[in-house]
Scaffold this active site. Structure first.
Site, PDB file in Angstrom:
ATOM      1  N   GLN A  21      -2.536   1.219   7.533  1.00 27.27           N
ATOM      2  CA  GLN A  21      -1.442   0.250   7.479  1.00 27.27           C
ATOM      3  C   GLN A  21      -0.095   0.870   7.854  1.00 27.27           C
ATOM      4  OE1 GLN A  21      -1.569  -2.752   4.236  1.00 27.27           O
ATOM      5  NE2 GLN A  21      -3.278  -1.553   3.449  1.00 27.27           N
TER       6      GLN A  21
ATOM      7  N   LYS B 284      -4.158  -0.558  -5.034  1.00 26.02           N
ATOM      8  CA  LYS B 284      -3.217   0.573  -5.056  1.00 26.02           C
ATOM      9  C   LYS B 284      -1.939   0.193  -5.805  1.00 26.02           C
ATOM     10  CE  LYS B 284      -3.062   0.965  -0.574  1.00 26.02           C
ATOM     11  NZ  LYS B 284      -4.019  -0.093  -0.277  1.00 26.02           N
TER      12      LYS B 284
ATOM     13  N   GLU C 236       3.020   2.330  -0.673  1.00 29.72           N
ATOM     14  CA  GLU C 236       3.086   2.278   0.800  1.00 29.72           C
ATOM     15  C   GLU C 236       3.495   3.638   1.377  1.00 29.72           C
ATOM     16  OE1 GLU C 236       2.322  -0.492   2.456  1.00 29.72           O
ATOM     17  OE2 GLU C 236       2.491  -2.082   0.943  1.00 29.72           O
TER      18      GLU C 236
HETATM   19  P1  ATP Z   1      -2.315  -3.392   0.033  1.00 29.17           P
HETATM   20  O1  ATP Z   1      -2.971  -2.261   0.773  1.00 29.17           O
HETATM   21  O2  ATP Z   1      -2.381  -4.645   0.808  1.00 29.17           O
HETATM   22  O3  ATP Z   1      -0.952  -3.041  -0.460  1.00 29.17           O
HETATM   23  P2  ATP Z   1      -3.327  -2.833  -2.610  1.00 29.17           P
HETATM   24  O4  ATP Z   1      -4.335  -1.762  -2.452  1.00 29.17           O
HETATM   25  O5  ATP Z   1      -1.992  -2.455  -3.067  1.00 29.17           O
HETATM   26  O6  ATP Z   1      -3.235  -3.663  -1.256  1.00 29.17           O
HETATM   27  P3  ATP Z   1      -3.279  -4.696  -4.772  1.00 29.17           P
HETATM   28  O7  ATP Z   1      -2.259  -5.628  -4.219  1.00 29.17           O
HETATM   29  O8  ATP Z   1      -2.894  -3.779  -5.852  1.00 29.17           O
HETATM   30  O9  ATP Z   1      -3.959  -3.917  -3.570  1.00 29.17           O
HETATM   31  O10 ATP Z   1      -4.543  -5.512  -5.288  1.00 29.17           O
HETATM   32  C1  ATP Z   1      -5.114  -6.562  -4.523  1.00 29.17           C
HETATM   33  C2  ATP Z   1      -5.561  -7.689  -5.449  1.00 29.17           C
HETATM   34  O11 ATP Z   1      -6.676  -7.280  -6.207  1.00 29.17           O
HETATM   35  C3  ATP Z   1      -4.493  -8.102  -6.441  1.00 29.17           C
HETATM   36  O12 ATP Z   1      -4.553  -9.497  -6.600  1.00 29.17           O
HETATM   37  C4  ATP Z   1      -4.922  -7.383  -7.716  1.00 29.17           C
HETATM   38  O13 ATP Z   1      -4.469  -8.050  -8.869  1.00 29.17           O
HETATM   39  C5  ATP Z   1      -6.418  -7.420  -7.602  1.00 29.17           C
HETATM   40  N1  ATP Z   1      -7.086  -6.316  -8.324  1.00 29.17           N
HETATM   41  C6  ATP Z   1      -6.892  -4.996  -8.137  1.00 29.17           C
HETATM   42  N2  ATP Z   1      -7.687  -4.271  -8.950  1.00 29.17           N
HETATM   43  C7  ATP Z   1      -8.399  -5.151  -9.680  1.00 29.17           C
HETATM   44  C8  ATP Z   1      -9.396  -5.044 -10.707  1.00 29.17           C
HETATM   45  N3  ATP Z   1      -9.820  -3.871 -11.155  1.00 29.17           N
HETATM   46  N4  ATP Z   1      -9.900  -6.184 -11.209  1.00 29.17           N
HETATM   47  C9  ATP Z   1      -9.491  -7.378 -10.763  1.00 29.17           C
HETATM   48  N5  ATP Z   1      -8.563  -7.557  -9.818  1.00 29.17           N
HETATM   49  C10 ATP Z   1      -8.023  -6.465  -9.274  1.00 29.17           C
HETATM   50 MG    MG Z   2      -0.088  -2.633  -2.170  1.00 34.45          MG
END
Ligand code: ATP
Ligand code: MG
Length: 730
Positions: free
Chosen positions: A256, A36, A226
């Protein structure tokens, strides 16, 4: 700078769709680690790079400073650190601060204004209560209660006059008067409080259309990370900024939501389409952060929450099994974590900065700081003051030092912590002691009559110090000595009544735990010191200093501060009852579900390895009882982790089911019995920890009960046969 278009190819199709969508409001709902935040950062880059939107016309909002910094760093990696590329990435509070700095005059703020800190806020409220002649005895913890009430009024957009009009009882009436004086003081001194930053921005935008328009015109696209933790006020601000602009992207994970205590409303993301009927929703279902082992355990765990919509999230990456580790003391928990960090660094080439140590309450960091100091393990504490630098701990140590070392600094400190003793008295004491060539301690104890002539309010403290010194000389256990000093002086009860939140009390209790532990393992030979209080103070004084020069450090932080962050190895510690979840959840199902979401946030920070630790057996002053594995440990699916337990400890009935099952790894088909009793029958009355009493109406597939709960709002629910949440009543 990296090749951005190549970067776009690394996104999956849902992520890409979210990045390029530019046709109105967009909502992304997805589980932890699904990218995200990455979508937000890529989208900022896309808007700048591919749609030629000037970077300063983009506003990205998040909730913590650390998350904002992380986002800025990620954008910089993609767009390069060209000064001219400068999207506005900030927390809600700092965005509002910027607005008020620029336009606060419109609503009567003088620039530059100051933000009042909590300590000053409390002093002000205390003084106001006194000045208004409000009898504090009528209200438990009057100062806190007044502050909390003022905050609530403020967040409900009620000014003092309105608060007064709508007060329903004496207390509300009294506090609304405090509110009035408090506001007047802030205004006269050109202060705003933390809440005001958002409230005044709202006020500004609603009263002055021109200013609102100006800010709304300033941005072409607003992105909010968030979003599940947004409150009504923040949502209003977002809507006001959007009035003229088409671009709005919000991302969040309802599982979350951990700030409802500050007004966050998960419905805002869930019902997004009510506000924006044309909004598009994109779901991301692949997790890129964690291994399958970590994800499966976290997903299975959060499913214990009833008030949630199930979502599926998967990953292909497998790794090592999650470890649940039992220890018998807080000290051995910290030792275990330190040892594991060292071992992993040696065997798997991890660095210090690859580790997060998470806990639910700030006070829990204490033993880790202590053990890491002793082990020369570099660490940084995020969002908190080091345990020994916290005010209550410094005060408590000063009491010990005063009776053990009789030093002036400590005695002065405790004098300052004593009511009715002001600077005038302290200065007279210092002068008298200097002229007569004695320490203040000697003046107060040996020449107590002379001290009493300076002020009769010193009699109590003279008595305290003399008695305390005698107890110190008798070598009373150090925790008991402190207890004596803090109760006799009234300090402890003052902390209990005056503390703004429970943290001071938790810290104090954590300190008692530390002292008790010190007493339990005290060996005079090892310290070459017969008096244990002296030995303790000596150890404290020698504790190594902050190694701020080292960038590569283990990070200690609360789960709330870790939201949105990730690391290779994560320890979620203190999973003992009364600690996590905290006692405040007792009898409050909604609070319990929020704690479960916090646990889910904690677990899902881990990329490669996850450790969950709990203390079993040791008495703790924080909870006022022996620590045990918390209900969260019992709720974990035993097929999905490995338990490491001290062999000598027998399993107690309450959780033997869970643990012994992890041996044969067969939860699904086995006819497991309820932890507390044999299988229930139709007609049995049960008590459920969240839903209260109910009757078993049916047994489904031999592994579930259908239960009709007495409380009609819960109705009929299906509960697994092996649920530890139910207990037979009749
Ligand atoms: P949270 O809910 O904990 O905030 P999030 O959904 O925001 O998590 P991110 O922090 O954006 O998730 O991504 C989690 C990890 O996965 C990061 O290290 C990000 O670089 C990696 N990631 C996300 N998308 C890809 C992708 N398409 N290919 C490779 N790595 C990815
Ligand atoms: Mg995040």
């Amino acid at each position: 700078m990296i090749d951005f278009n190549q970067e776009l190819e690394h996104l999956n199709s849902h992520q890409l769709a979210a990045v390029v969508y530019n046709d109105g409001p967009l909502r992304i709902i997805a589980g932890a680690g699904s990218g995200k935040t990455r979508v937000i950062t890529m989208k900022i880059a896309y808007l700048v790079n591919n749609l030629n939107i000037p970077s300063w016309r983009i506003l990205a909002l998040t909730f913590t400073n650390k998350a904002a910094k992380e986002m800025r760093d990620r954008v910089e990696v993609i767009l390069g650190n060209d000064q001219r590329i400068n999207p506005f990435i900030a927390t809600f509070h700092s965005f509002c601060y910027r607005v008020l700095r620029e336009d606060g005059e419109v609503i009567g703020l003088k620039n530059p204004f100051s933000i009042i800190d909590t300590a000053d806020q409390r002093t002000l409220i205390r003084r106001t209560i006194k000045d208004l002649g409000i009898d504090q005895k009528n209200y438990p913890r009057a100062e806190n209660a007044a502050l909390e009430m003022i905050e609530t009024w403020k967040t409900n957009f009620m000014d003092a006059a309105e608060a007064q009009k709508t007060s329903v009882d004496e207390q509300e009436k009294d506090f609304s008067l405090v509110y009035q004086v408090y506001e007047k003081y802030l205004q006269e001194n050109n202060y705003v409080d933390f809440n005001d930053l958002q409230l005044k921005t709202y006020q500004l935008f609603t009263t002055d259309e021109q200013t609102r328009q100006k800010w709304a015109d300033r941005f072409d696209h607003v992105l909010v990370d968030e979003f599940q933790d947004t409150n009504e006020l923040q949502f209003s601000l977002i809507k006001m900024l959007r009035k003229t602009n088409p671009g709005l992207t919000v991302v969040g994970d309802p599982d979350q939501t951990i700030y409802t205590w500050r007004g966050a409303r998960v419905e805002i993301i869930l019902d997004f389409e009510k506000n924006f009927p044309k909004a598009k929703t994109i779901i991301l279902d692949r997790n890129y952060r964690s291994t399958k082992q970590i994800l499966d355990l976290a997903n299975d765990f959060i499913d214990n929450n009833f008030n949630r919509e199930k979502k599926d999230i998967y990953t292909d990456v497998t790794g090592v099994t999650v470890t649940v580790h039992e220890v018998t003391t807080q000290n051995s928990e910290a030792e275990y974590v330190a040892k594991t960090i060292k071992k992993l660094m040696k065997e798997k080439q991890y660095e210090y900065s690859d580790f997060f140590v998470l806990y639910r309450m700030n006070a829990w960091s204490r033993e880790f700081e202590h053990v890491f100091d002793n082990n020369h393990l570099p660490y940084q504490l995020i969002g908190g003051i080091k345990f020994r630098d916290r005010k209550v701990i410094k005060d408590a140590v000063a009491y010990l030092k005063a009776v053990a070392l009789n030093d002036n600094i400590s005695v002065e400190r405790i004098l300052r912590a004593t009511p009715k003793i002001g600077e005038v008295t302290i200065n007279k004491l210092i002068n008298y002691a200097t002229v007569n060539d004695m320490s203040i301690f000697t003046l107060l104890t040996v020449h107590d009559q002379e001290a009493a002539q300076i002020s009769k309010h010193l009699i109590g403290i003279s008595d305290l110090l003399s008695k305390g010194q005698a107890k110190f000389q008798e070598n009373l256990p150090v925790d008991e000595l402190l207890r004596f000093l803090l109760t006799q002086s009234g300090y402890e009860s003052r902390v209990k009544t005056l503390a703004k939140n429970d943290e001071d009390i938790e810290n104090l209790n954590a300190f008692y735990d530390q002292l008790k532990h010190f007493h339990d393992q005290f060996d005079p030979q090892f310290y070459n010191e017969a008096n244990q209080t002296l030995a303790f103070l000596q150890e404290e004084a020698l504790g190594s200093d902050d190694e701020s020069g080292v960038a590569n450090k283990v990070t200690l932080l609360t789960i709330h501060a870790a939201k949105g962050l990730e690391n290779k190895v994560v320890f979620v510690t203190g999973n003992s009852s009364g600690i996590f979840p905290s006692n405040r959840t007792i009898g409050n199902p909604a609070a319990l579900e929020e704690e479960r979401r916090a646990m889910y946030v904690g677990m899902t920070r881990a990329k490669e390895r996850l450790y969950l630790t709990y203390v079993n057996g040791e008495y703790s002053y924080i909870t006022n009882r022996s620590l045990e594995p918390s209900r969260f440990i019992k709720e974990l699916n035993p097929d999905l982790y490995e338990l490491e337990q001290p062999l000598s400890l027998p399993l107690t009935n309450a959780y033997s089911r869970t643990f012994s099952q992890s041996d044969n790894k067969s939860r699904t088909n086995s006819q497991v019995e309820n932890s507390n009793s044999d299988l229930l029958k139709v007609g049995d009355v049960i008590e459920h920890v969240m839903f209260g009493q109910g009757v078993v109406v049916k047994i489904v597939n031999n592994n579930q009960y259908q239960i009709a709960f007495n409380n009609p709002s819960y109705g009929i629910k299906i509960i697994p046969i092996n649920s530890v949440a139910i207990k037979k009543v009749v």
